[in-house]
Design a protein around this motif. Structure first.
Motif, PDB file in Angstrom:
ATOM      1  N   PRO A 128       0.831  -1.210   0.000  1.00 16.09           N
ATOM      2  CA  PRO A 128       0.000   0.000   0.000  1.00 16.09           C
ATOM      3  C   PRO A 128       0.860   1.253   0.000  1.00 16.09           C
ATOM      4  CG  PRO A 128       0.137  -0.898   2.210  1.00 16.09           C
ATOM      5  CD  PRO A 128       0.861  -1.867   1.315  1.00 16.09           C
ATOM      6  N   GLU A 129       0.328   2.324  -0.547  1.00 12.44           N
ATOM      7  CA  GLU A 129       0.994   3.611  -0.426  1.00 12.44           C
ATOM      8  C   GLU A 129       0.692   4.186   0.958  1.00 12.44           C
ATOM      9  OE1 GLU A 129       1.346   5.851  -4.446  1.00 12.44           O
ATOM     10  OE2 GLU A 129      -0.699   5.065  -4.366  1.00 12.44           O
ATOM     11  N   ILE A 130       1.641   4.938   1.487  1.00 13.56           N
ATOM     12  CA  ILE A 130       1.500   5.491   2.829  1.00 13.56           C
ATOM     13  C   ILE A 130       0.957   6.916   2.736  1.00 13.56           C
ATOM     14  CG2 ILE A 130       2.668   5.997   5.012  1.00 13.56           C
ATOM     15  CD1 ILE A 130       2.556   3.022   4.276  1.00 13.56           C
ATOM     16  N   THR A 131      -0.224   7.120   3.296  1.00 11.77           N
ATOM     17  CA  THR A 131      -0.855   8.435   3.312  1.00 11.77           C
ATOM     18  C   THR A 131      -0.696   9.070   4.684  1.00 11.77           C
ATOM     19  OG1 THR A 131      -3.024   7.691   4.090  1.00 11.77           O
ATOM     20  CG2 THR A 131      -2.578   7.484   1.723  1.00 11.77           C
ATOM     21  N   THR A 132      -1.061  10.330   4.782  1.00  9.09           N
ATOM     22  CA  THR A 132      -0.974  11.012   6.079  1.00  9.09           C
ATOM     23  C   THR A 132      -1.882  10.358   7.117  1.00  9.09           C
ATOM     24  OG1 THR A 132      -2.616  12.599   5.278  1.00  9.09           O
ATOM     25  CG2 THR A 132      -0.301  13.234   5.102  1.00  9.09           C
ATOM     26  N   ALA A 133      -2.940   9.697   6.645  1.00  9.24           N
ATOM     27  CA  ALA A 133      -3.858   9.032   7.574  1.00  9.24           C
ATOM     28  C   ALA A 133      -3.283   7.747   8.145  1.00  9.24           C
ATOM     29  CB  ALA A 133      -5.188   8.739   6.877  1.00  9.24           C
ATOM     30  N   LEU A 150      21.820  11.449   0.106  1.00  4.23           N
ATOM     31  CA  LEU A 150      20.549  10.799  -0.197  1.00  4.23           C
ATOM     32  C   LEU A 150      19.686  10.711   1.051  1.00  4.23           C
ATOM     33  CD1 LEU A 150      21.750   7.767  -2.382  1.00  4.23           C
ATOM     34  CD2 LEU A 150      21.483  10.169  -3.018  1.00  4.23           C
ATOM     35  N   ALA A 151      18.380  10.648   0.816  1.00  3.98           N
ATOM     36  CA  ALA A 151      17.440  10.537   1.926  1.00  3.98           C
ATOM     37  C   ALA A 151      17.448   9.163   2.554  1.00  3.98           C
ATOM     38  CB  ALA A 151      16.026  10.862   1.447  1.00  3.98           C
ATOM     39  N   CYS A 152      17.833   8.143   1.766  1.00  4.73           N
ATOM     40  CA  CYS A 152      17.637   6.766   2.208  1.00  4.73           C
ATOM     41  C   CYS A 152      18.805   5.892   1.784  1.00  4.73           C
ATOM     42  CB  CYS A 152      16.335   6.231   1.611  1.00  4.73           C
ATOM     43  SG  CYS A 152      15.941   4.542   2.087  1.00  4.73           S
ATOM     44  N   THR A 153      19.219   5.018   2.661  1.00  6.44           N
ATOM     45  CA  THR A 153      20.294   4.076   2.344  1.00  6.44           C
ATOM     46  C   THR A 153      19.853   3.009   1.355  1.00  6.44           C
ATOM     47  OG1 THR A 153      19.710   2.630   4.198  1.00  6.44           O
ATOM     48  CG2 THR A 153      21.311   4.383   4.639  1.00  6.44           C
ATOM     49  N   LEU A 154      18.547   2.826   1.203  1.00  2.13           N
ATOM     50  CA  LEU A 154      18.016   1.731   0.391  1.00  2.13           C
ATOM     51  C   LEU A 154      17.736   2.119  -1.054  1.00  2.13           C
ATOM     52  CD1 LEU A 154      15.365   0.438   2.953  1.00  2.13           C
ATOM     53  CD2 LEU A 154      17.772  -0.208   2.766  1.00  2.13           C
ATOM     54  N   LEU A 155      17.823   3.421  -1.354  1.00  3.74           N
ATOM     55  CA  LEU A 155      17.411   3.889  -2.678  1.00  3.74           C
ATOM     56  C   LEU A 155      18.511   4.723  -3.347  1.00  3.74           C
ATOM     57  CD1 LEU A 155      13.788   4.909  -1.641  1.00  3.74           C
ATOM     58  CD2 LEU A 155      14.456   2.912  -3.005  1.00  3.74           C
ATOM     59  N   PRO A 156      19.651   4.103  -3.625  1.00  6.27           N
ATOM     60  CA  PRO A 156      20.772   4.865  -4.172  1.00  6.27           C
ATOM     61  C   PRO A 156      20.596   5.282  -5.620  1.00  6.27           C
ATOM     62  CG  PRO A 156      21.304   2.546  -4.145  1.00  6.27           C
ATOM     63  CD  PRO A 156      19.988   2.685  -3.435  1.00  6.27           C
ATOM     64  N   ASN A 189       7.576   8.086  -1.437  1.00  5.26           N
ATOM     65  CA  ASN A 189       7.090   7.785  -2.779  1.00  5.26           C
ATOM     66  C   ASN A 189       7.844   6.613  -3.408  1.00  5.26           C
ATOM     67  OD1 ASN A 189       5.503   8.148  -5.077  1.00  5.26           O
ATOM     68  ND2 ASN A 189       6.954   9.584  -6.004  1.00  5.26           N
ATOM     69  N   HIS A 190       7.931   5.511  -2.676  1.00  7.75           N
ATOM     70  CA  HIS A 190       8.593   4.311  -3.202  1.00  7.75           C
ATOM     71  C   HIS A 190       8.064   3.089  -2.448  1.00  7.75           C
ATOM     72  CE1 HIS A 190      11.726   1.430  -4.317  1.00  7.75           C
ATOM     73  NE2 HIS A 190      12.024   2.241  -5.308  1.00  7.75           N
ATOM     74  N   PRO A 191       7.937   1.934  -3.113  1.00  7.13           N
ATOM     75  CA  PRO A 191       7.475   0.723  -2.408  1.00  7.13           C
ATOM     76  C   PRO A 191       8.312   0.370  -1.195  1.00  7.13           C
ATOM     77  CG  PRO A 191       7.395   0.371  -4.781  1.00  7.13           C
ATOM     78  CD  PRO A 191       8.073   1.705  -4.571  1.00  7.13           C
ATOM     79  N   HIS A 192       9.626   0.619  -1.254  1.00  6.83           N
ATOM     80  CA  HIS A 192      10.471   0.297  -0.096  1.00  6.83           C
ATOM     81  C   HIS A 192      10.064   1.102   1.129  1.00  6.83           C
ATOM     82  CE1 HIS A 192      12.696  -2.187  -2.662  1.00  6.83           C
ATOM     83  NE2 HIS A 192      13.822  -1.519  -2.778  1.00  6.83           N
ATOM     84  N   CYS A 193       9.614   2.342   0.916  1.00 12.54           N
ATOM     85  CA  CYS A 193       9.189   3.176   2.041  1.00 12.54           C
ATOM     86  C   CYS A 193       8.087   2.481   2.829  1.00 12.54           C
ATOM     87  CB  CYS A 193       8.678   4.523   1.548  1.00 12.54           C
ATOM     88  SG  CYS A 193       9.842   5.499   0.574  1.00 12.54           S
ATOM     89  N   ALA A 194       7.164   1.869   2.099  1.00 13.28           N
ATOM     90  CA  ALA A 194       6.039   1.201   2.748  1.00 13.28           C
ATOM     91  C   ALA A 194       6.447  -0.142   3.331  1.00 13.28           C
ATOM     92  CB  ALA A 194       4.902   1.015   1.744  1.00 13.28           C
ATOM     93  N   LYS A 195       6.972  -1.027   2.464  1.00 11.48           N
ATOM     94  CA  LYS A 195       7.211  -2.404   2.892  1.00 11.48           C
ATOM     95  C   LYS A 195       8.357  -2.519   3.880  1.00 11.48           C
ATOM     96  CE  LYS A 195       7.797  -7.119   1.126  1.00 11.48           C
ATOM     97  NZ  LYS A 195       8.916  -7.533   1.974  1.00 11.48           N
ATOM     98  N   PHE A 196       9.440  -1.818   3.608  1.00 14.26           N
ATOM     99  CA  PHE A 196      10.631  -1.998   4.419  1.00 14.26           C
ATOM    100  C   PHE A 196      10.602  -1.151   5.694  1.00 14.26           C
ATOM    101  CE2 PHE A 196      15.124  -1.460   5.518  1.00 14.26           C
ATOM    102  CZ  PHE A 196      15.578  -2.764   5.461  1.00 14.26           C
ATOM    103  N   CYS A 197      10.273   0.116   5.548  1.00 18.44           N
ATOM    104  CA  CYS A 197      10.417   1.037   6.694  1.00 18.44           C
ATOM    105  C   CYS A 197       9.153   1.210   7.527  1.00 18.44           C
ATOM    106  CB  CYS A 197      10.899   2.393   6.189  1.00 18.44           C
ATOM    107  SG  CYS A 197      12.573   2.348   5.530  1.00 18.44           S
TER     108      CYS A 197
END
Length: 323
Positions: free
Chosen positions: A242-247, A279-285, A306-314
């Motif tokens: 899923p995408e992560i929303t403010t809610a 970079l903002a993230c170690t996972l998205l070079p 704005n990336h699948p890793h943001c949701a699934k991993f973090c």
């Protein structure tokens, strides 16, 4: 922002079609969540993507031939250490990752530059041949003697069995990593382990397996502590997330302050670039959207998830690269 060099080829994602297209809104029009840089704790340096081995599922595509991220130098690391002081960041830890950090000939001087300023140092390594070279071992011994207990080596041990580990990293890799870990044990250098949840086993079973391995070899590592034996969720872009929303923060009962990009940034140097980038993230070079600029001041900007890793991993996986 200038165009970034093409990363090594990676299979086209087969999931999340239509998602993660707009930095501000999700596919259903909701406001996308963002994370403020609210509690600086760790600055990472990617020492280069070259590695002595090529893993089956390396998130950064490190290999003996991938030099998309080139070696950082001691001078470049020192520049950012200076900027930490200038910006007043309450950083307590400097992390080095790769590739294999001990492939970089300036690994020991870079670690020393951080240690002499009072930072704790975390080095991610496979503990294989690059680390076991005579010059690197001598350097590590000297650093431990000068700054006892301030340096930790996190060894990538994908599984507690040779069969599963070698399936990812190549035949004989497990034995070579164990050899390196024995040397670290005998030298008195603090070590931890990073494993993966790639196999169909519960986290509890995995930790029991690692505990058994540690006991067998006399490794002083806590298998139950999530920062001493880190079990990373897999980052498969073919999995629907899923995408992560403010809610989502309220729904999930989580805080943006708990996400890795609230507390860390990573410095890299791209092949052909005149200077490093933050970079903002170690996972998205390789994701252009997550490059914030060349200075730590620019890197203080918030990060939009704005990336699948943001949701699934973090967010959903709750993982962190730091201890």
């Amino acid at each position: 922002m200038k165009d970034l060099p093409e990363p090594p080829a990676n299979p086209e994602p087969t999931a999340n079609i239509g998602k993660f297209q707009d930095s501000d809104v999700t596919a259903d029009g909701s406001t996308r969540a963002s994370v403020a840089f609210s509690k600086p704790e760790t600055l990472w340096f990617n020492t280069g993507t070259l590695c002595n081995i090529e893993c089956e599922n390396c998130y950064i595509l490190s290999s003996p031939t991938n030099d998309a991220l080139v070696y950082l130098s001691e001078a470049e690391v020192t520049r950012y250490l200076d900027e930490i002081s200038e910006r007043g960041w309450p950083i307590h830890e400097i992390g080095f990752t790769g590739g294999e950090p001990f492939m970089n000939p300036e690994m020991i001087p870079m670690a020393h530059a951080a240690l002499k300023r009072g930072f704790e140092v975390l080095i991610l390594t496979n503990a294989m041949r690059p680390m076991m070279r005579k010059s690197m071992r001598a350097g590590l011994v000297d650093l431990e003697a000068a700054y006892p207990g301030k340096m930790t080596l996190r060894v990538s041990l994908d599984h507690f069995t040779a069969a599963h580990h070698d399936a990812e990293r190549g035949a004989g890799s497990f034995a070579k990593s164990i050899e390196g870990m024995r040397w670290l044990r005998d030298t008195g250098i603090t070590m931890t382990v990073a494993g993966r949840s790639l196999w169909q086993e519960t986290e509890a079973d995995a930790r029991v397996g690692y505990a058994r391995l540690y006991q067998q070899h006399g490794f002083d590592i806590d298998a139950q502590h999530p920062g001493r034996t880190v079990l990373f969720p897999e980052m498969d872009e073919a999995v629907e997330v899923p995408e992560i929303t403010t809610a989502c923060w309220g729904i999930l009962n989580k805080s943006p302050k708990d996400v890795m990009c609230a507390s860390s940034r990573m410095v890299v140097k791209r092949k052909g670039a005149d200077q490093p980038a933050v970079l903002a993230c170690t996972l998205l070079p390789y994701a252009p959207e997550f490059e914030l600029g060349s200075t730590l001041q620019e890197a203080e900007a918030p990060v939009k998830l704005n990336h699948p890793h943001c949701a699934k991993f973090c967010v959903l996986g709750g993982a962190s690269c730091s201890a």
